[in-house]
Design a protein around this motif. Structure first.
Motif, PDB file in Angstrom:
ATOM      1  N   ALA A   1       0.815  -1.214   0.000  1.00 46.03           N
ATOM      2  CA  ALA A   1       0.000   0.000   0.000  1.00 46.03           C
ATOM      3  C   ALA A   1       0.847   1.262   0.000  1.00 46.03           C
ATOM      4  CB  ALA A   1      -0.935  -0.006   1.214  1.00 46.03           C
ATOM      5  N   SER A   2       2.002   1.211   0.672  1.00 37.43           N
ATOM      6  CA  SER A   2       2.833   2.408   0.807  1.00 37.43           C
ATOM      7  C   SER A   2       3.928   2.501  -0.246  1.00 37.43           C
ATOM      8  CB  SER A   2       3.461   2.447   2.205  1.00 37.43           C
ATOM      9  OG  SER A   2       4.296   1.322   2.418  1.00 37.43           O
ATOM     10  N   ASN A   3       3.863   1.634  -1.266  1.00 33.10           N
ATOM     11  CA  ASN A   3       4.844   1.653  -2.352  1.00 33.10           C
ATOM     12  C   ASN A   3       6.271   1.471  -1.851  1.00 33.10           C
ATOM     13  OD1 ASN A   3       2.864   4.300  -3.744  1.00 33.10           O
ATOM     14  ND2 ASN A   3       2.709   2.131  -4.192  1.00 33.10           N
ATOM     15  N   THR A   4       6.432   0.475  -0.993  1.00 29.54           N
ATOM     16  CA  THR A   4       7.749   0.135  -0.454  1.00 29.54           C
ATOM     17  C   THR A   4       8.187  -1.211  -1.014  1.00 29.54           C
ATOM     18  OG1 THR A   4       7.188   1.289   1.597  1.00 29.54           O
ATOM     19  CG2 THR A   4       9.084  -0.204   1.662  1.00 29.54           C
TER      20      THR A   4
ATOM     21  N   ASN B   1       5.220  11.100  -0.860  1.00 29.73           N
ATOM     22  CA  ASN B   1       6.451  10.363  -0.559  1.00 29.73           C
ATOM     23  C   ASN B   1       7.226   9.947  -1.799  1.00 29.73           C
ATOM     24  OD1 ASN B   1       4.886   8.255  -1.508  1.00 29.73           O
ATOM     25  ND2 ASN B   1       4.788   7.150   0.430  1.00 29.73           N
ATOM     26  N   GLY B   2       6.630  10.073  -2.987  1.00 20.88           N
ATOM     27  CA  GLY B   2       7.378   9.799  -4.209  1.00 20.88           C
ATOM     28  C   GLY B   2       8.556  10.737  -4.386  1.00 20.88           C
ATOM     29  N   VAL B   3       8.483  11.929  -3.804  1.00 21.82           N
ATOM     30  CA  VAL B   3       9.589  12.886  -3.897  1.00 21.82           C
ATOM     31  C   VAL B   3      10.827  12.334  -3.193  1.00 21.82           C
ATOM     32  CG1 VAL B   3      10.374  15.209  -3.297  1.00 21.82           C
ATOM     33  CG2 VAL B   3       8.024  14.855  -4.095  1.00 21.82           C
ATOM     34  N   SER B   4      10.632  11.752  -2.006  1.00 19.94           N
ATOM     35  CA  SER B   4      11.790  11.197  -1.294  1.00 19.94           C
ATOM     36  C   SER B   4      12.326   9.965  -1.997  1.00 19.94           C
ATOM     37  CB  SER B   4      11.431  10.877   0.158  1.00 19.94           C
ATOM     38  OG  SER B   4      10.383   9.937   0.229  1.00 19.94           O
ATOM     39  N   ARG B   5      11.440   9.110  -2.557  1.00 14.52           N
ATOM     40  CA  ARG B   5      11.921   7.931  -3.294  1.00 14.52           C
ATOM     41  C   ARG B   5      12.780   8.342  -4.475  1.00 14.52           C
ATOM     42  NH1 ARG B   5       6.672   5.917  -2.775  1.00 14.52           N
ATOM     43  NH2 ARG B   5       6.234   6.427  -4.959  1.00 14.52           N
ATOM     44  N   ALA B   6      12.418   9.465  -5.105  1.00 14.76           N
ATOM     45  CA  ALA B   6      13.150   9.935  -6.284  1.00 14.76           C
ATOM     46  C   ALA B   6      14.319  10.842  -5.927  1.00 14.76           C
ATOM     47  CB  ALA B   6      12.194  10.678  -7.211  1.00 14.76           C
TER      48      ALA B   6
ATOM     49  N   ALA C   1      -6.945  27.794  -4.244  1.00 13.89           N
ATOM     50  CA  ALA C   1      -6.133  27.405  -5.400  1.00 13.89           C
ATOM     51  C   ALA C   1      -7.004  27.047  -6.598  1.00 13.89           C
ATOM     52  CB  ALA C   1      -5.237  26.220  -5.035  1.00 13.89           C
ATOM     53  N   ASP C   2      -6.488  27.357  -7.782  1.00 13.08           N
ATOM     54  CA  ASP C   2      -7.162  26.920  -9.018  1.00 13.08           C
ATOM     55  C   ASP C   2      -6.364  25.823  -9.718  1.00 13.08           C
ATOM     56  OD1 ASP C   2      -5.070  28.614  -9.710  1.00 13.08           O
ATOM     57  OD2 ASP C   2      -6.124  29.489 -11.422  1.00 13.08           O
ATOM     58  N   LEU C   3      -5.124  25.571  -9.246  1.00  9.99           N
ATOM     59  CA  LEU C   3      -4.276  24.532  -9.835  1.00  9.99           C
ATOM     60  C   LEU C   3      -3.504  23.836  -8.725  1.00  9.99           C
ATOM     61  CD1 LEU C   3      -2.778  23.036 -12.170  1.00  9.99           C
ATOM     62  CD2 LEU C   3      -1.162  24.970 -12.201  1.00  9.99           C
ATOM     63  N   ILE C   4      -3.546  22.508  -8.720  1.00 11.23           N
ATOM     64  CA  ILE C   4      -2.741  21.705  -7.798  1.00 11.23           C
ATOM     65  C   ILE C   4      -1.661  21.002  -8.611  1.00 11.23           C
ATOM     66  CG2 ILE C   4      -2.720  19.769  -6.182  1.00 11.23           C
ATOM     67  CD1 ILE C   4      -5.674  20.366  -5.627  1.00 11.23           C
ATOM     68  N   ILE C   5      -0.404  21.258  -8.263  1.00 12.17           N
ATOM     69  CA  ILE C   5       0.721  20.551  -8.880  1.00 12.17           C
ATOM     70  C   ILE C   5       1.092  19.426  -7.915  1.00 12.17           C
ATOM     71  CG2 ILE C   5       3.029  20.743  -9.861  1.00 12.17           C
ATOM     72  CD1 ILE C   5       2.549  23.801 -10.004  1.00 12.17           C
ATOM     73  N   ALA C   6       0.610  18.222  -8.196  1.00 11.16           N
ATOM     74  CA  ALA C   6       0.805  17.077  -7.308  1.00 11.16           C
ATOM     75  C   ALA C   6       2.067  16.329  -7.724  1.00 11.16           C
ATOM     76  CB  ALA C   6      -0.402  16.153  -7.356  1.00 11.16           C
ATOM     77  N   ILE C   7       3.038  16.264  -6.829  1.00  9.04           N
ATOM     78  CA  ILE C   7       4.345  15.684  -7.140  1.00  9.04           C
ATOM     79  C   ILE C   7       4.607  14.512  -6.197  1.00  9.04           C
ATOM     80  CG2 ILE C   7       6.808  16.157  -7.386  1.00  9.04           C
ATOM     81  CD1 ILE C   7       6.071  19.153  -7.605  1.00  9.04           C
ATOM     82  N   GLY C   8       4.766  13.309  -6.769  1.00  7.84           N
ATOM     83  CA  GLY C   8       5.025  12.132  -5.948  1.00  7.84           C
ATOM     84  C   GLY C   8       3.858  11.758  -5.060  1.00  7.84           C
ATOM     85  N   PHE C   9       2.649  12.103  -5.484  1.00 10.40           N
ATOM     86  CA  PHE C   9       1.450  11.872  -4.676  1.00 10.40           C
ATOM     87  C   PHE C   9       0.689  10.653  -5.171  1.00 10.40           C
ATOM     88  CE2 PHE C   9      -3.198  12.587  -4.365  1.00 10.40           C
ATOM     89  CZ  PHE C   9      -3.331  12.580  -2.995  1.00 10.40           C
TER      90      PHE C   9
END
Length: 591
Positions: A129-132, A249-254, A307-315
């Motif tokens: 579930a946590s992509n580990t 948490n994808g940001v930390s993996r990358a 906000a009108d735009l969400i930039i989702a990174i590693g989500f």
């Protein structure tokens, strides 16, 4: 035979040996070798261990069982992989999971068949579930009895298949090398996950094919975004009025936290993180908004409202329900990750960029710099509100302690790079919201499966991953008792871990939610042992906090001690829970 006759017989035998040696002298180079063990023929278990070494595995956590004895013997013959005996298979899985989280390499855990394998299902599902990346190795009974009802036989393939990316049972010696390579390859794909490999006892003891060798690990190829994707993202961002960044948490993996900071600073954009993303954007930064994920409309939700735009990174949506930040589904979303997100009515993406996160942010930064895109300062009291709440009880000496004071004293006792593992319960809400985090993977929270009891065994895995540096596990008394037997494992291994137990004699988060739901609670209270005596019975050090001014020094002393396992029990006043949700329910930010 008398003693005299016995000595006479020995003398005659020795004389005969000397005579034979004189008549049949042996060349010097053929001197009698020292006795050796019979030559061992390589079997399937040996080949599996060779494959694990090829995959870079350094440690395996688990419990021996009758059906995995051939594998344990193979590990000992090879000698290159450390085997850590745990007190429960669940503990083994959480150790492997946390080891993987901190190293980026697949964690490996081992169980026998039936009950042992079933005990692994929770941490395996948690890793998935946590992509580990995690590889579970399970024994099985002999193939000849799998078709019928038989002692401890469970269809493990069917059990593990829904909670892993891939599960397979080795049914022939020829399948070993391909199965092992595939198990590790799938665990480390662009969306890391858990896999499970099952080895029947009789297959384990069969001779390995003479020409079988471990398959080489493939090089990880990072996909780069297309120029069209970067141009499209830059266009969407440039036309937005109030963009906001959501980091997972994808940001930390990358290892993309540096590029995330550059993007935020260049565009002057606020950044909120998920619970699991804590630390990928320093809470010291002026653009930091803290975390989303609380059960009510929290401070940072106001920034998403505007906000009108969400930039989702590693989500990924398992980390947090998007309905709380996009309730009307009226915001544009740019999704940047290594995998496509699942479908959600409140996460309909305008643009998906499936590529290496660091490479994507690097190219996006360049494209936006060329367009000279920058946004006005955000008028918001969010950071002030978070800081005020964090420090609100720092001088409050009431006892049991207020949660805010516990978080404040915990943060002051730890350095920026010290690792805190935060368990599930009411304490998770307080730690996630208020504990300032400055570096990736220094405040680790499970908010995907939200498993109770993982942090104590997790601290053992973290201690090995960090080569003995101290680790803090923050737990409620409910979660502590679920896996407290692993204190013995930690003591035996010589780990340096500190276990901070928030004591309220109840399942605090469920009590909190019952009170919110119906105004009362039922069936959530329990008793506790003497935590100091319990710790000491395992060979650990136990401390009971009896005044508010004792906690900070106790944590600091345990973290800076010359090793050892330390259990600190701290009574907590959770009457603050309802006060918090009442306040947030009424909160309005000045316009």
């Amino acid at each position: 035979m008398t003693e005299q006759q016995h000595h006479s017989l020995i003398s005659r035998l020795e004389s005969r040996l000397h005579e034979n040696a004189a008549h049949h002298p042996q060349p010097q180079q053929a001197a009698s070798p020292k006795p050796t063990e019979p030559r061992h023929e390589r079997n399937v278990a040996d080949l599996m261990v060779q494959c694990l070494v090829q995959e870079g595995v350094e440690v395996i956590f688990g419990i021996p069982g009758e059906e995995n004895i051939p594998f344990i013997e193979a590990l000992e013959r090879d000698g290159r992989i450390r085997f850590v005996v745990t007190r429960h298979e669940q503990g083994a899985g959480f150790m492997a999971l946390t080891y993987a989280h901190l190293t980026g390499k697949p964690g490996v855990c081992l169980a026998t068949l039936g009950p042992g394998a079933l005990n692994l299902t929770l941490p395996v599902a948690c890793a998935n579930a946590s992509n580990t990346p995690l590889v579970a190795l399970c024994a099985q009974g002999s193939v000849r009895r799998l078709h019928k009802e038989s002692h401890q036989i469970i269809d493990l393939v069917s059990v593990f298949r829904p909670i892993t990316r891939w599960t397979n049972m080795i049914l022939s010696p020829e399948a070993v090398t391909e199965t092992m390579r595939k198990g590790f390859a799938l665990a480390q794909r662009k969306r890391p996950a858990a896999t499970c490999i099952i080895l029947p006892e009789d297959i384990a003891e069969q001779p390995a094919p003479a020409d079988a060798e471990p398959l080489s690990r493939a090089l990880q190829v990072h996909t780069v975004p297309t120029p069209a994707d970067i141009d499209a993202a830059a266009d969407i961002i440039a036309k937005a009025k109030h963009p906001i960044i959501l980091a997972g948490n994808g940001v930390s993996r990358a290892h993309a936290d540096y590029q995330l900071r550059i993007l935020s600073e260049q565009l002057n954009l606020p950044v909120a993180t998920t619970f699991e993303g804590k630390g990928v954007f320093s809470d010291r930064h002026d653009n930091a908004l803290g975390v989303v994920g609380f059960m009510r409309h929290d401070y940072e939700n106001f920034a998403f409202d505007d906000a009108d735009l969400i930039i989702a990174i590693g989500f990924s949506i398992q980390q947090f329900d998007p309905v709380k930040i996009n309730p009307k589904n009226d915001k544009k979303i740019i999704h940047i990750n290594t995998f496509v997100e699942d479908t959600d009515a409140h996460y309909t993406t305008t643009l998906n960029i499936m590529a290496d996160i660091d490479a994507t942010l690097t190219q996006l930064i360049d494209a936006l710099r060329e367009r000279d895109v920058r946004f006005d300062d955000m008028e918001s009291d969010i950071r002030r509100l978070l800081t005020d709440e964090f420090t609100s009880r720092k001088d409050d000496d009431s006892f049991p302690m207020k949660p805010q004071r516990v978080v404040y004293d915990t943060r002051r006792a730890l350095g920026d790079s010290d690792v805190a593992l935060v368990d599930t319960g009411a304490l998770k809400m307080w730690m996630a919201r208020l504990y300032p985090t400055y570096l990736p993977n220094t405040c680790i929270i499970d908010n995907s499966l939200s498993t109770m009891g993982w942090t104590l065994p997790g601290a053992v895995g973290a201690s090995l991953a960090r080569h003995g540096r101290p680790v803090l596990a923050v737990m409620g008394d409910g979660s502590f008792m679920m896996n407290m037997q692993e204190i013995e494992t930690a003591v035996r291994l010589g780990c340096h871990i500190v276990i901070l137990v928030w004591v309220d004699r109840a399942y605090g988060l469920i009590k909190w939610k019952m009170d919110l739901h119906a105004g009362h609670h039922d069936d959530v209270d329990f008793g506790n042992p003497d935590f100091v005596k319990l710790a000491e019975s395992f060979g650990a050090t136990g401390t009971l906090i009896q005044a508010a001014n004792e906690l900070g020094p106790a944590i600091e002393a345990a973290m800076t001690a010359d090793g050892g396992v330390h259990v600190i029990a701290c009574p907590v006043d959770y009457s603050e829970n309802m006060k918090l949700t009442d306040k947030l329910g009424e909160l309005e930010l000045p316009g």
